[in-house]
Design a protein around this motif. Sequence first.
Motif, PDB file in Angstrom:
ATOM      1  N   LYS A   1       1.125  -1.110   0.124  1.00 17.17           N
ATOM      2  CA  LYS A   1      -0.057   0.458   0.172  1.00 17.17           C
ATOM      3  C   LYS A   1       0.958   1.188   0.094  1.00 17.17           C
ATOM      4  O   LYS A   1       0.664   2.138  -1.055  1.00 17.17           O
ATOM      5  CB  LYS A   1      -1.044  -0.535   0.480  1.00 17.17           C
ATOM      6  CG  LYS A   1      -1.191  -0.633   0.887  1.00 17.17           C
ATOM      7  CD  LYS A   1      -2.619  -1.077   2.618  1.00 17.17           C
ATOM      8  CE  LYS A   1      -1.543  -1.224   4.064  1.00 17.17           C
ATOM      9  NZ  LYS A   1      -0.953  -2.323   4.464  1.00 17.17           N
ATOM     10  N   THR A   2       1.751   0.990   0.899  1.00 17.47           N
ATOM     11  CA  THR A   2       2.487   2.601   1.087  1.00 17.47           C
ATOM     12  C   THR A   2       3.476   3.158   0.050  1.00 17.47           C
ATOM     13  O   THR A   2       3.738   3.881  -0.716  1.00 17.47           O
ATOM     14  CB  THR A   2       3.622   2.256   1.976  1.00 17.47           C
ATOM     15  OG1 THR A   2       2.994   2.427   3.548  1.00 17.47           O
ATOM     16  CG2 THR A   2       3.987   3.585   2.451  1.00 17.47           C
ATOM     17  N   THR A   3       3.991   1.693  -0.767  1.00 20.96           N
ATOM     18  CA  THR A   3       5.061   1.418  -2.086  1.00 20.96           C
ATOM     19  C   THR A   3       4.087   2.354  -3.744  1.00 20.96           C
ATOM     20  O   THR A   3       4.346   2.589  -4.003  1.00 20.96           O
ATOM     21  CB  THR A   3       5.168   0.401  -2.516  1.00 20.96           C
ATOM     22  OG1 THR A   3       6.097  -0.390  -1.592  1.00 20.96           O
ATOM     23  CG2 THR A   3       5.842   0.682  -3.883  1.00 20.96           C
TER      24      THR A   3
HETATM   25  N1  LIG Z   1      12.742   0.694   1.004  1.00 20.21           N
HETATM   26  C1  LIG Z   1      12.315   0.109   0.174  1.00 20.21           C
HETATM   27  N2  LIG Z   1      13.223  -1.324   0.543  1.00 20.21           N
HETATM   28  C2  LIG Z   1      13.260  -2.182   0.584  1.00 20.21           C
HETATM   29  N3  LIG Z   1      11.750  -3.008   0.796  1.00 20.21           N
HETATM   30  C3  LIG Z   1      10.797  -2.429   1.118  1.00 20.21           C
HETATM   31  C4  LIG Z   1      11.800  -0.842   1.050  1.00 20.21           C
HETATM   32  N4  LIG Z   1      10.433  -0.152   1.864  1.00 20.21           N
HETATM   33  C5  LIG Z   1       9.320  -1.195   1.662  1.00 20.21           C
HETATM   34  N5  LIG Z   1       9.763  -2.561   0.969  1.00 20.21           N
HETATM   35  C6  LIG Z   1       8.945  -3.985   1.088  1.00 20.21           C
HETATM   36  O1  LIG Z   1       7.725  -4.117   0.243  1.00 20.21           O
HETATM   37  C7  LIG Z   1       7.029  -4.715   0.997  1.00 20.21           C
HETATM   38  C8  LIG Z   1       5.697  -3.689   0.704  1.00 20.21           C
HETATM   39  O2  LIG Z   1       5.820  -2.675   1.259  1.00 20.21           O
HETATM   40  P1  LIG Z   1       5.410  -1.423   2.106  1.00 20.21           P
HETATM   41  O3  LIG Z   1       5.195  -0.904   2.855  1.00 20.21           O
HETATM   42  O4  LIG Z   1       4.395  -1.158   0.412  1.00 20.21           O
HETATM   43  O5  LIG Z   1       3.419  -2.228   2.278  1.00 20.21           O
HETATM   44  P2  LIG Z   1       2.224  -2.392   3.252  1.00 20.21           P
HETATM   45  O6  LIG Z   1       1.441  -2.264   2.826  1.00 20.21           O
HETATM   46  O7  LIG Z   1       2.841  -0.372   2.838  1.00 20.21           O
HETATM   47  O8  LIG Z   1       2.770  -2.109   4.941  1.00 20.21           O
HETATM   48  P3  LIG Z   1       1.742  -1.689   5.998  1.00 20.21           P
HETATM   49  O9  LIG Z   1       0.218  -2.180   5.767  1.00 20.21           O
HETATM   50  O10 LIG Z   1       2.972  -2.453   7.210  1.00 20.21           O
HETATM   51  O11 LIG Z   1       2.503  -0.435   6.143  1.00 20.21           O
HETATM   52  C9  LIG Z   1       7.619  -5.095   1.215  1.00 20.21           C
HETATM   53  O12 LIG Z   1       7.717  -6.223   1.852  1.00 20.21           O
HETATM   54  C10 LIG Z   1       8.704  -4.311   2.592  1.00 20.21           C
HETATM   55  O13 LIG Z   1       9.003  -5.529   2.708  1.00 20.21           O
END
Ligand SMILES: Nc1ncnc2c1ncn2[C@@H]1O[C@H](COP(=O)(O)OP(=O)(O)OP(=O)(O)O)[C@@H](O)[C@H]1O
Lengths: 290, 240
Positions: free
Chosen positions: B40-42
Amino acid sequence: MEILAQLIVSGIALGMIYAVIAFGYQLTFATSSTLNFGQGEALMLGALVGLSLVGYMNYWLMIPLVLIFGAMQGVFVERVAVLPALKTKSEFGWIMTTISLAIIFKNVAENIWGRDDLTFPSPLPTSPLQFFGIRVLPMEILVVFGALAIMLAVEIFNRKSIYGKAVVATSNDRDAAGLMGINTGMVITFSYALSSMTAAFAGVLVAPLTLTGATMGVVLGLKAFAVAIIGGLNSGMGVIVGGLLLGIAETTTGYYISTGYKDVPGLFLLLLVLAIKPAGMFGKSVIKKV
Amino acid sequence: MLEIQNLHAAYGKVEVLHGISLEVPKGKVVTLIGSNGAGKTTTMRAISGMIKPASGRLSLNGIDITGMSSNKIARSGLAHSPEGRRVFATLSVTDNLLLGAFPRLTFGRPRGDVEGDLKRIFDLFPRLKERENQLAGTLSGGEQQMLAMGRALMLNPDVLLLDEPSMGLAPLLVEEVFRIIRELKSRGITMLLVEQFAAAALNVADYGYVLENGHISVHGPAEQLKNDPAVREAYLGAAH
Ligand SMILES: Nc1ncnc2c1ncn2[C@@H]1O[C@H](COP(=O)(O)OP(=O)(O)OP(=O)(O)O)[C@@H](O)[C@H]1O
Ligand SMILES: [Mg+2]
């Protein structure tokens, strides 16, 4: 007693020069976590360009031109030495590139202005003023006020103008600053311009008091680096206190012990601070809440 | 409005988003839900230019913003309140808010009434008004979250991205955050919302997408997702 007061007064002028150069190190460190190890050469180039210019105009008209030159030189350093290193994500590449560029600047200066030390004509009377028996050169007073003025100007810009706030925001969190619409790459280039500009200004302030030449920046740049570490790389107050401490330590050691040992207290101070408070005397870690 | 087509994004060699398409129509609130690490954050970061998409197409109000730097995207009218708040710790509350309006104050976007907007943000977040001269780093977590949202609003954005605005907040503050999101919605602000409280997010949103391991698994009107058995089981069961 009178001699000590005299030594302190001379130390203050020297210390303020260290402080301004150290302030320049802080400016680029804040925005990009990089330093221009050619800060001393920026000072030297400022002084020599200023010397060439005073042949055609008076000292006060020369200063704005030297400031412009310094800013352009800073942009050049950032574009040629720092930006490529940051782009390739090479963590320490900028150390080598800024040092190399500094050596090149020194060689270029030797070719243009020669290897001999030159005399910079003083814009103020060279006979000292007397205050309670202490002799002060008018130029020393100019150094102190000029140094304070340029640091204050940068500080006011950072606090009051929206562009200055953008610089502070970039120092706080570069990615978040980008989300505000701030071109953080430009901010870093700007901080290099400002940093070299202050060094060039320090150059034309100090030149009438010392010998002017291609090698004048080497020792000054190194000592100011020590001051930046002693005072803390993120504390404006720190570089002033650190600079004064080092300046006064040098003049007093030079007199009471031997001029041969005048560089020892600075080194001693540096080791002491690194052992006790590695962030510098006034160094602060930014408050972060999670 | 915001349109995302077949977005791929990676950290280094590890692909995290494997072709996402979604749409945030003007004036609507769209939510993106998914478990931790789903991406999601990505997705948010790729939209606002904090990371460069590997491929795909992003457009804002019909203008292609793919591959633009984050500052250009912000100046095109997209505000992003990032995960973890990311307020400027050594600047005051007011300065943080003014920086939210940076493109408006520097000829990047129409200036409008910045002073009036600042006042309206303080009306929306009275706690910030009380602390207008305090350094942002010394605010409580909840206050920092209000500040991060207020700062994003100061852009007068065409689209607002909110990444977990309730993260780490006490229940009472979580309610306050959702009250504000509802208020923003009633003002017609276009939003893409990521929230751990999926039920609450679906209650305020018009439309929802479910993200699973970098893919959109289900999407539909919020009402419909709330009643989808698979979504209920995976995301609404444990939530409030
Ligand atoms: N800066 C980074 N470098 C390498 N891998 C990353 C980085 N940020 C996120 N990831 C990886 O990318 C994937 C998606 O991460 P993301 O932060 O987008 O998830 P999310 O859905 O926002 O999770 P959450 O609910 O915990 O915030 C995860 O497997 C995470 O480990
Ligand atoms: Mg996340």
